[in-house]
Design a protein around this motif. Structure first.
Motif, PDB file in Angstrom:
ATOM      1  N   ALA A 192       0.833  -1.197   0.000  1.00 14.21           N
ATOM      2  CA  ALA A 192       0.000   0.000   0.000  1.00 14.21           C
ATOM      3  C   ALA A 192       0.872   1.253   0.000  1.00 14.21           C
ATOM      4  N   ALA A 193       0.315   2.320  -0.544  1.00 12.98           N
ATOM      5  CA  ALA A 193       0.949   3.643  -0.472  1.00 12.98           C
ATOM      6  C   ALA A 193       0.318   4.401   0.704  1.00 12.98           C
ATOM      7  N   TYR A 194       1.157   4.844   1.618  1.00 15.02           N
ATOM      8  CA  TYR A 194       0.695   5.615   2.779  1.00 15.02           C
ATOM      9  C   TYR A 194       0.987   7.087   2.476  1.00 15.02           C
ATOM     10  N   HIS A 195      -0.073   7.900   2.365  1.00 12.74           N
ATOM     11  CA  HIS A 195       0.140   9.271   1.897  1.00 12.74           C
ATOM     12  C   HIS A 195      -0.962  10.184   2.423  1.00 12.74           C
ATOM     13  N   THR A 234      -9.731  19.128   5.230  1.00 10.24           N
ATOM     14  CA  THR A 234      -9.104  18.329   6.291  1.00 10.24           C
ATOM     15  C   THR A 234      -8.036  17.435   5.671  1.00 10.24           C
ATOM     16  N   THR A 235      -6.858  17.492   6.234  1.00  9.34           N
ATOM     17  CA  THR A 235      -5.745  16.679   5.745  1.00  9.34           C
ATOM     18  C   THR A 235      -5.529  15.484   6.658  1.00  9.34           C
ATOM     19  N   ARG A 236      -5.462  14.325   6.061  1.00  7.07           N
ATOM     20  CA  ARG A 236      -5.205  13.115   6.848  1.00  7.07           C
ATOM     21  C   ARG A 236      -4.454  12.104   5.988  1.00  7.07           C
ATOM     22  N   TYR A 237      -3.920  11.083   6.652  1.00  9.15           N
ATOM     23  CA  TYR A 237      -3.160  10.038   5.968  1.00  9.15           C
ATOM     24  C   TYR A 237      -4.097   8.861   5.664  1.00  9.15           C
ATOM     25  N   VAL A 238      -3.921   8.252   4.507  1.00  8.56           N
ATOM     26  CA  VAL A 238      -4.715   7.087   4.112  1.00  8.56           C
ATOM     27  C   VAL A 238      -3.797   6.042   3.487  1.00  8.56           C
ATOM     28  N   ASN A 239      -4.304   4.803   3.462  1.00 14.39           N
ATOM     29  CA  ASN A 239      -3.634   3.707   2.759  1.00 14.39           C
ATOM     30  C   ASN A 239      -4.331   3.477   1.428  1.00 14.39           C
ATOM     31  N   THR A 240      -3.583   3.487   0.363  1.00 15.52           N
ATOM     32  CA  THR A 240      -4.109   3.154  -0.962  1.00 15.52           C
ATOM     33  C   THR A 240      -3.451   1.862  -1.426  1.00 15.52           C
ATOM     34  N   THR A 276       5.070  12.050   8.187  1.00 16.01           N
ATOM     35  CA  THR A 276       6.084  11.436   7.337  1.00 16.01           C
ATOM     36  C   THR A 276       5.857  11.780   5.873  1.00 16.01           C
ATOM     37  N   GLU A 277       6.890  11.632   5.078  1.00 14.67           N
ATOM     38  CA  GLU A 277       6.721  11.669   3.634  1.00 14.67           C
ATOM     39  C   GLU A 277       6.005  10.386   3.198  1.00 14.67           C
ATOM     40  N   PRO A 278       5.446  10.363   2.012  1.00 20.25           N
ATOM     41  CA  PRO A 278       4.753   9.148   1.562  1.00 20.25           C
ATOM     42  C   PRO A 278       5.642   7.911   1.697  1.00 20.25           C
ATOM     43  N   CYS A 279       5.013   6.801   2.076  1.00 20.87           N
ATOM     44  CA  CYS A 279       5.742   5.549   2.342  1.00 20.87           C
ATOM     45  C   CYS A 279       5.128   4.392   1.565  1.00 20.87           C
ATOM     46  N   ILE A 280       5.931   3.372   1.399  1.00 20.55           N
ATOM     47  CA  ILE A 280       5.445   2.079   0.916  1.00 20.55           C
ATOM     48  C   ILE A 280       5.276   1.184   2.143  1.00 20.55           C
ATOM     49  N   LEU A 281       4.073   0.621   2.322  1.00 22.69           N
ATOM     50  CA  LEU A 281       3.800  -0.266   3.450  1.00 22.69           C
ATOM     51  C   LEU A 281       3.636  -1.691   2.953  1.00 22.69           C
ATOM     52  N   VAL A 282       4.317  -2.624   3.606  1.00 26.72           N
ATOM     53  CA  VAL A 282       4.098  -4.051   3.367  1.00 26.72           C
ATOM     54  C   VAL A 282       3.144  -4.528   4.456  1.00 26.72           C
ATOM     55  N   ILE A 283       1.945  -4.931   4.068  1.00 29.24           N
ATOM     56  CA  ILE A 283       0.896  -5.304   5.023  1.00 29.24           C
ATOM     57  C   ILE A 283       0.632  -6.797   4.893  1.00 29.24           C
ATOM     58  N   ARG A 284       0.799  -7.489   6.002  1.00 30.69           N
ATOM     59  CA  ARG A 284       0.585  -8.938   6.031  1.00 30.69           C
ATOM     60  C   ARG A 284      -0.493  -9.263   7.050  1.00 30.69           C
ATOM     61  N   ASP A 285      -1.569  -9.892   6.581  1.00 31.33           N
ATOM     62  CA  ASP A 285      -2.708 -10.220   7.445  1.00 31.33           C
ATOM     63  C   ASP A 285      -3.207  -8.997   8.208  1.00 31.33           C
TER      64      ASP A 285
END
Length: 522
Positions: A204-207, A214-220, A283-292
């Motif tokens: 996922a992209a965390y951005h 309203t500014t917030r962070y989401v997972n895409t 944080t700056e945008p991140c790449i998240l590895v999501i497992r289960d």
């Protein structure tokens, strides 16, 4: 009598010798031990494969999590649409927790809820809310889901390098279904870590996004398991990277992945510096590895990779690495990606888990050998005490032992794992085999000396009818145990039946020929 006539007259003995030679080849020839290496061959001089009780290891027996609705009216909707519609009515669930299967040639099918908190009531309420009619809701999953789960678990075990592991479904007399996992020479914790998670991995992209001022962070979600073309093995790292897994994306998905990374800012000009762990809301945008559902690792994108995505170059060769932070996490991610996600998780708390140490397995192996030798010596002693004529007793003992050699050769050929129940089956074969041979000897010598071959064959046929009827009774009695998945009893029943068949078809007739040659003159 010529040599050919002698062989023709004693073809049953020739068949027995041939089967003994063939079994010996299966037991000791290296060509028939396809999985053995040089070190293993030195430790185990035979090609026999040992089960958990004789080699040590872990056994897990557990049902699958899930409930199933049957006779669901799908109408014109696809299975994917049904899954999304039902999942939308379930709090804290997504379409991966719902499995819809259409019955071939029908507008109906099954819907399974495989979330951890699955209940009949939850699934029924979700189906009602989504507007789907159904017939019944029951506990458990479908056979197709069980088969798919077994296939994925086998892949997980193989990908983890756990040689000799087996996965199968078993059914109890009360029609309960379990998944049985056996992995030799591995402790419980390692096996549970591999099979206890569904192994759903997504990238996922965390951005940041701004909506309604309203500014917030989401997972895409950018990459799912189906989007990977190749997945490498876990790497320790080097040249500035930590433990990671090298991957490549399917060409058909490469441009979409590239576009999403650019749009979310992960592939920003000059790359991104991720501080998700320390400051997730700044944080700056991140790449998240999501497992289960859990974030395994977070990392930014290096400038060269980000630039190649901006220039539409990366999609021509869509490769990158998944940084995981630790080698153990890299191994878990690699195994899950290569094996695929489990359609349903194991309910370990409703099953049983047992573990046998390698030292204890060696003790069982030694004790089994001792008991087997004692059984042979006891039988030989009783037989020689019963008959004062060595020409009757000696062939009887040798013939009975030949059945065990043939069964061991068969077990080595098909690589059937020997455990205590199979050893018990061998001992039972020795006992029943000698019983039948005693019947033959007593019937042949019941009325005194055997004067001719015709008299011998008449008496032998009478004895053979008795042991044939006894063998049929044994086979009928053991057949349910052999075909039902009743754990250790299955191995005992299978080798008892095989021993009876070998005895009736090969060794008893051969003993008759040997006895005829020793007791008759004409």
């Amino acid at each position: 009598m010529s040599a050919w006539e002698t062989v023709k007259d004693n073809w049953r003995v020739v068949l027995l010798v041939f089967m003994l030679v063939l079994s010996t080849v299966f037991l000791f020839a290296p060509a028939f031990d396809s999985t053995a290496n040089a070190a293993a061959a030195q430790e185990n001089p035979t090609n026999l494969k040992y089960g958990l009780q004789l080699s040590g290891g872990t056994r897990i027996r557990a049902p699958l999590v899930g409930v199933t609705a049957e006779g669901v009216q799908f109408g014109n909707q696809s299975t994917a649409e049904v899954e999304r519609a039902v999942a939308a009515e379930l709090p804290n669930a997504d379409s991966a927790d719902v499995i819809a299967r259409r019955t071939a040639g029908s507008a109906t099918g099954t819907v399974e809820l495989v979330a951890d908190n699955a209940t009949q009531q939850r699934l029924a309420n979700a189906l009602d809310a989504a507007g789907f009619e159904y017939e019944t809701v029951r506990d458990g999953v479908t056979e197709a889901t069980r088969e798919q789960t077994v296939a994925v678990l086998r892949s997980k075990i193989n990908a983890a390098g756990l040689s000799g592991g087996t996965v199968q479904t078993v059914e109890t007399i009360s029609n309960e279904h379990f998944v049985l996992i056996e992995v030799p020479n591995q402790d419980r914790s390692e096996v549970v870590d591999i099979v206890n998670s569904r192994g759903t991995v997504q990238i996922a992209a965390y951005h940041r996004v701004t909506r309604n001022n309203t500014t917030r962070y989401v997972n895409t979600t950018v990459i799912t398991q189906e989007d990977f073309q190749t997945v490498g093995t876990a790497q320790q790292g080097g040249q500035g990277t930590g433990p990671h897994v090298p991957v490549s994306i399917k060409p058909s998905e490469a441009e979409r992945v590239q576009r999403l990374f650019v749009q979310t800012g992960v592939a920003g000009q000059g790359g991104t510096d991720c501080s998700y762990r320390q400051s997730p809301q700044s944080t700056e945008p991140c790449i998240l590895v999501i497992r289960d559902g859990n974030v395994v690792s977070s990392f930014g994108m290096n400038p060269s990779l980000a630039q190649s995505m901006h220039n539409d170059e990366w999609a021509q060769d869509p490769q990158f690495i998944l940084v995981t932070g630790s080698f153990e996490r890299a191994q878990a991610v690699s195994i899950d990606l290569r094996a695929g996600a489990l359609p349903a998780a194991l309910a370990l708390d409703e099953g049983t888990t047992s573990s046998i140490s390698a030292a204890q397995g060696e003790n069982f192996k030694r004790d089994s050998l001792i008991i087997g030798l004692l059984a042979v010596l006891t039988v030989a002693g009783v037989v020689f005490a019963r008959y004062s004529r060595p020409q009757v007793a000696a062939p009887m003992v040798v013939t009975a032992l030949s059945e065990v050699v043939i069964l061991l050769g068969f077990a080595a050929f098909i690589q059937y794992p020997l455990d205590l129940s199979v050893i018990a089956g061998f001992i039972a074969v020795i006992g029943t085999g000698v019983d039948d041979l005693v019947i033959i000897a007593d019937e042949v010598m019941a009325e005194g000396a055997v004067n001719s071959r015709r008299v011998f064959e008449s008496r032998f046929r009478k004895a053979f009818w008795v042991i044939g009827a006894a063998a049929a009774t044994t086979i009928v009695a053991m057949s349910p145990l052999a075909f039902l998945s009743l754990g250790d009893l299955q191995g005992f029943a299978i080798f008892t039946i095989l021993g009876v068949l070998v005895g009736v078809l090969v060794t008893r007739p051969a003993y008759g020929d040997i006895l005829r040659a020793l007791l008759t003159d004409r």
